[in-house]
Structures are given as structure tokens and as C-alpha cells.
Motif scaffolding. Structure first.
Motif, PDB file in Angstrom:
ATOM      1  N   VAL A 405       2.470  14.817 -11.802  1.00 51.43           N
ATOM      2  CA  VAL A 405       2.740  13.570 -12.420  1.00 51.43           C
ATOM      3  C   VAL A 405       4.224  13.177 -13.375  1.00 51.43           C
ATOM      4  N   ASP A 406       4.945  14.250 -13.358  1.00 52.41           N
ATOM      5  CA  ASP A 406       6.257  14.817 -13.857  1.00 52.41           C
ATOM      6  C   ASP A 406       6.583  13.784 -12.744  1.00 52.41           C
ATOM      7  N   ARG A 407       6.225  13.923 -11.169  1.00 46.73           N
ATOM      8  CA  ARG A 407       7.722  14.059 -10.782  1.00 46.73           C
ATOM      9  C   ARG A 407       7.195  13.027  -9.868  1.00 46.73           C
ATOM     10  N   ALA A 408       5.745  12.501  -9.520  1.00 48.21           N
ATOM     11  CA  ALA A 408       6.034  11.007  -9.502  1.00 48.21           C
ATOM     12  C   ALA A 408       6.540   9.516 -10.285  1.00 48.21           C
ATOM     13  N   ILE A 409       6.502  10.008 -11.712  1.00 51.62           N
ATOM     14  CA  ILE A 409       6.795   9.190 -12.663  1.00 51.62           C
ATOM     15  C   ILE A 409       8.713   9.336 -12.091  1.00 51.62           C
ATOM     16  N   GLN A 410       9.060  10.574 -11.711  1.00 51.35           N
ATOM     17  CA  GLN A 410      10.517  10.469 -11.925  1.00 51.35           C
ATOM     18  C   GLN A 410      10.696   9.771 -10.515  1.00 51.35           C
ATOM     19  N   ILE A 411      10.236   9.833  -9.693  1.00 49.98           N
ATOM     20  CA  ILE A 411      10.157   9.046  -8.021  1.00 49.98           C
ATOM     21  C   ILE A 411      10.178   7.791  -8.813  1.00 49.98           C
ATOM     22  N   LEU A 412       8.772   7.315  -8.980  1.00 55.36           N
ATOM     23  CA  LEU A 412       8.734   5.781  -9.122  1.00 55.36           C
ATOM     24  C   LEU A 412      10.193   4.701  -9.943  1.00 55.36           C
ATOM     25  N   GLU A 413      10.526   5.962 -11.015  1.00 54.85           N
ATOM     26  CA  GLU A 413      11.535   5.558 -11.553  1.00 54.85           C
ATOM     27  C   GLU A 413      12.811   5.447 -11.021  1.00 54.85           C
ATOM     28  N   LYS A 414      13.293   6.409 -10.400  1.00 57.72           N
ATOM     29  CA  LYS A 414      14.484   5.994  -9.654  1.00 57.72           C
ATOM     30  C   LYS A 414      14.482   4.783  -8.660  1.00 57.72           C
ATOM     31  N   ASP A 415      13.323   5.053  -7.987  1.00 62.10           N
ATOM     32  CA  ASP A 415      13.716   3.860  -7.455  1.00 62.10           C
ATOM     33  C   ASP A 415      13.783   2.539  -7.208  1.00 62.10           C
ATOM     34  N   MET A 416      12.732   2.219  -8.967  1.00 63.43           N
ATOM     35  CA  MET A 416      12.767   1.432  -9.447  1.00 63.43           C
ATOM     36  C   MET A 416      14.381   0.493  -9.634  1.00 63.43           C
TER      37      MET A 416
END
Length: 441
Positions: A405-416
Motif C-alpha cells: 500500500v505504501d508503494r502504491a501511494i508512492q507511485i501515485l505521488e511520484k506520478d502526480m
């Protein structure tokens, strides 16, 4: 004056003018840069290039290699039995709505600005009266510990660490009180299905308030259960039944079954114990007689922020606000209820326009179809105040528990962050509809 006569005879002697280009070509060939001349490579030249890394097979290493939510989905599929994976991944009937929702985010064109200072990107925002470090929260999902044994605990703690809201479902597999204890410093919301038994609904509302939940999200698009055909074909029950098929499936995913069988039994933590199909549960419990007057009762009963989830038309968005809602979630339940339902992303500009005309400050939240940070930025540019992710975070959960879950949020934050910089904006308030064009319109 003597003139040189060119001859068509190939054996005729050439003139000085004929040989000049050849001399230039030969001279050019003799001036090949030293760096381009062939030579036998030396070990000292090769050594810096030979950087062989020791293979890493840990969960952390696997998750770090995931660059997109789709990568997490692939990992989740390998690690999760078919029935719970399909429960997450699937939608209603022919799954047309889900496919269209994802295609809606693909069928856009970004309009970037150039020569802007984007050395620092701020993704912070306010939603329903309180700050969120990112413009995305975790949506309510039922039976979450069935997908991976850490379930709601992983989701709420990851949200707490990221500084974003977490929404616990009425059909969650961790109680309101346990989630509050697991993430005491998090911003916890509670999602409510109104039952035919109003006393049971009232009990949940009081428990949510006592546990510190500041927002109640009532879901209104489940008068009856959608036809989720993957679940029907898989014989999906709650909890999963140990049939011959599931036992064979488990042999390929021993870690999931080990966690499932050695942790607390899977139950609806906010409900009494129930055994049966998801559709049977919904059809037997939830109230098909709900009307807008029930929102009036909720508004009087709940003293915090009230949000209505499952709004799919402009008129209904206006009505729920008229009946006291502080915000709407434009959502078709992830395509899991009515197939061919309206696509929230397409509905978004019209709702924004209507709220602007009404001088309404009600929050517009969007879910369904989000699989990247660019999707989130597109939604914000077209008028959303906030977004929610369901499947995207569950793929991370199934791929690696809390760390997933942490990784999913990290991926979205980096994308944004990347998308904002390339659009030429440094904070969310600078996004406008001019930054996005829906193709074909």
C-alpha cells in the motif's frame, strides 16, 4: 583557349576535374577521429561497465521494482487466489463501465505550459475542512482482509503515514474501534450503508463518532446488488469456501493461505457474523426504499461532515447538497453495480459548472478508473476537489501488504509530481480546465 571535352567513353582518360572529388573523399577518410577507429577493448575499459548486482528476491525489492499500479496488479494476481483477486479486479456484467472509466482517462490531452518555475511541487490540499498532504484518499472497500490478511490495518496505517484520509467500509473486516487504534493519528472516515434496521445504522453512526471519525460517507447506489459475474463463476462466498478448486488454487499461493488460516477468522467486524454470497448479503440487508428524506435524517443525526457516494447525475448532485450533504462522490461503484453507468470523469465538468452556478462550496470527490497520478491530476484540473482510490490501493495490498500500500501511494505521488512539473504548475490551485482537453469533444 583550350576547352576540356568530357567523353562518354568509360576508357577515356579522366581530367583533373574528374579526380578532384575522389581526392577529397580519400583525404576525408584519412581524417577519421581516433575515438571512432577500431581497437581491441581493454579490461580497464570494460570494468566500469560490468556492474553485476546480486539478485534480490525480498518483498521489498520486488515492490521497489514496481513502477506503475499495473505492475502492482501483476504482482497481486500472482500472489492472490483467483476468487479474491477477481472480486477486486472485476465489475458488473460485461464490465463495460469499468473499461470505459479507465479509457476516459486515456482519452485526454494535456496542455502543458512552459518556462514556469517548477523546482518545488506542492501536492497539499484541503478537503472537508482539514488538510491532506496529497489530493487522494483511500476509498471504502469491503472484505479487505480477504484480499490480504493485513487488510484495513495496512490501509489505515499507510494512509496515516502518507497524511491522507482513510475510509472504513461498513462491510470491512476490521472494526471501527480497531482501525482507530491502529491509526490513532490518521484521518479516519466511515462509510455507511443505510439498513432497513435504522437502529443498527444509528449504532454504527454513534460508534464512528466516538472513535473520532470526522466524516460520514453514505453510499446510495446499492438498492440491489450488481451482477458481478466473476464472483458467480468463482462461487465466491464470504468467507471463501474450501472447495476442491480453491484448494488447488491455494497450492500456487501458499503464503496467502498461510496468512489467511493463521490470523483471526474473516468476519464483518461492523456486522454480526454472516455466511453467504456478497449479493445475498446486499439484497437481504440494504434498504431499497431509501429516498432523499433519509438524507435529512442522517444530516440531523450526524454532526460531522456528510458526503454522499454514488452520485451519477448533475440533478442528483444538486439534490443531495440541498438535503445537507457537505460533498458528493461522483462514483459508479467502480463499475460494480449498473453496467453502462455514467462515467464519473465525464460527469465531472458538468457538476463543477452546476455547483459554480449555485455558488455551492460542496466538495466534489471523484473515484472509479484511477490507475495513475496523471489520472488524478486530470480530474483535479477538470474540477474535482479530491479523489479516492479503491482497486489501485488493493493491488498494492495484495502485492505486499502494508508495504505494498505504501508503494502504491508512492507511485501515485511520484506520478502526480512529475505530471504537475511537466504541465508547468507548482501547486494544485494553478490547475485549470485549460490544462486538459477531452479528445473527441
Amino acid at each position: 583557349m583550350t576547352q576540356t571535352v568530357e567523353s562518354n567513353n568509360p576508357e577515356a582518360p579522366t581530367t583533373p576535374r574528374d579526380t578532384a572529388p575522389n581526392r577529397e573523399a580519400l583525404a576525408s577518410a584519412s581524417r577519421v577521429p581516433a575515438a571512432l577507429k577500431r581497437r581491441i577493448p581493454k579490461y580497464s575499459d570494460l570494468a566500469p561497465l560490468m556492474q553485476f548486482k546480486k539478485p534480490e528476491f525480498s518483498r521489498a525489492a520486488r515492490l521497489q521494482r514496481a513502477s506503475t499500479i499495473w505492475d502492482l496488479r501483476d504482482m497481486a494476481k500472482r500472489r492472490t487466489p483467483q476468487a479474491p483477486f477477481d472480486y477486486t479486479d472485476g465489475a458488473a456484467e460485461a464490465e463495460i463501465t469499468l473499461r470505459r472509466a479507465r479509457e476516459a482517462f486515456l482519452d485526454i490531452e494535456f496542455r502543458p505550459g512552459i518556462l514556469r518555475n517548477v523546482s518545488s511541487i506542492d501536492l497539499g490540499t484541503d478537503i472537508l475542512g482539514r488538510p491532506s498532504r496529497l489530493p487522494v484518499g483511500i476509498a471504502p472497500t469491503g472484505f479487505t482482509r480477504m484480499m490480504q490478511s493485513e487488510g484495513e490495518y495496512a490501509g489505515s496505517q499507510a494512509a496515516e503515514a502518507a497524511g491522507i484520509p482513510y475510509t472504513l467500509s461498513t462491510m470491512g473486516t476490521a472494526s471501527i474501534e480497531d482501525v482507530a487504534e491502529a491509526a490513532p493519528n490518521g484521518r479516519n472516515w466511515f462509510q455507511l450503508y443505510l439498513w432497513t434496521d435504522r437502529d443498527r445504522s444509528l449504532e454504527l453512526i454513534e460508534r464512528a463518532a466516538k472513535a473520532g471519525n470526522d466524516t460520514l460517507m453514505v453510499t446510495v447506489d446499492t438498492a440491489v446488488a450488481g451482477a458481478r459475474l466473476r464472483d458467480v463463476r468463482n462461487g465466491m462466498t464470504i468467507p471463501p469456501a474450501l472447495t476442491l478448486k480453491t484448494v488447488l488454487d491455494a497450492s500456487y499461493r501458499p503464503a496467502w493461505w498461510f496468512n489467511f488460516l493463521t490470523h483471526e477468522p474473516l468476519t464483518f467486524a461492523s456486522l454480526s457474523r454472516y455466511t453467504g454470497t456478497v449479493a445475498d448479503l446486499i439484497n437481504s440487508m440494504f434498504d431499497p426504499t431509501l429516498t432523499f428524506e433519509d438524507l435529512d435524517w442522517l444530516r440531523e443525526t450526524w454532526k460531522g461532515k456528510l458526503v454522499v457516494k454514488g452520485v451519477q447525475t448533475v440533478d442528483d448532485a444538486r439534490k443531495v447538497v440541498d438535503h445537507g450533504a457537505d460533498g458528493v462522490v461522483l462514483s459508479n461503484h467502480g463499475g460494480r453495480q449498473l453496467d453502462r453507468a455514467p462515467i464519473p470523469f465525464h460527469l465531472l465538468p458538468d457538476v463543477k459548472e452546476a455547483f459554480t452556478k449555485d455558488n455551492s462550496d460542496a466538495a466534489i470527490i471523484l473515484d472509479t478508473g484511477i490507475m495513475s497520478g496523471a489520472d488524478i491530476i486530470a480530474a483535479l484540473a477538470l474540477g474535482a476537489d479530491f479523489t479516492l482510490i479503491g482497486r489501485a490501493y488493493l493491488y498494492g495490498l495484495m502485492a505486499g501488504g502494508r508495504a505494498g500500500v505504501d508503494r502504491a501511494i508512492q507511485i501515485l505521488e511520484k506520478d502526480m509530481t512529475r505530471t504537475m512539473a511537466l504541465l508547468g504548475v507548482s501547486k494544485l490551485s494553478e490547475l485549470t480546465p485549460d490544462h486538459v482537453r477531452i479528445l473527441g469533444k
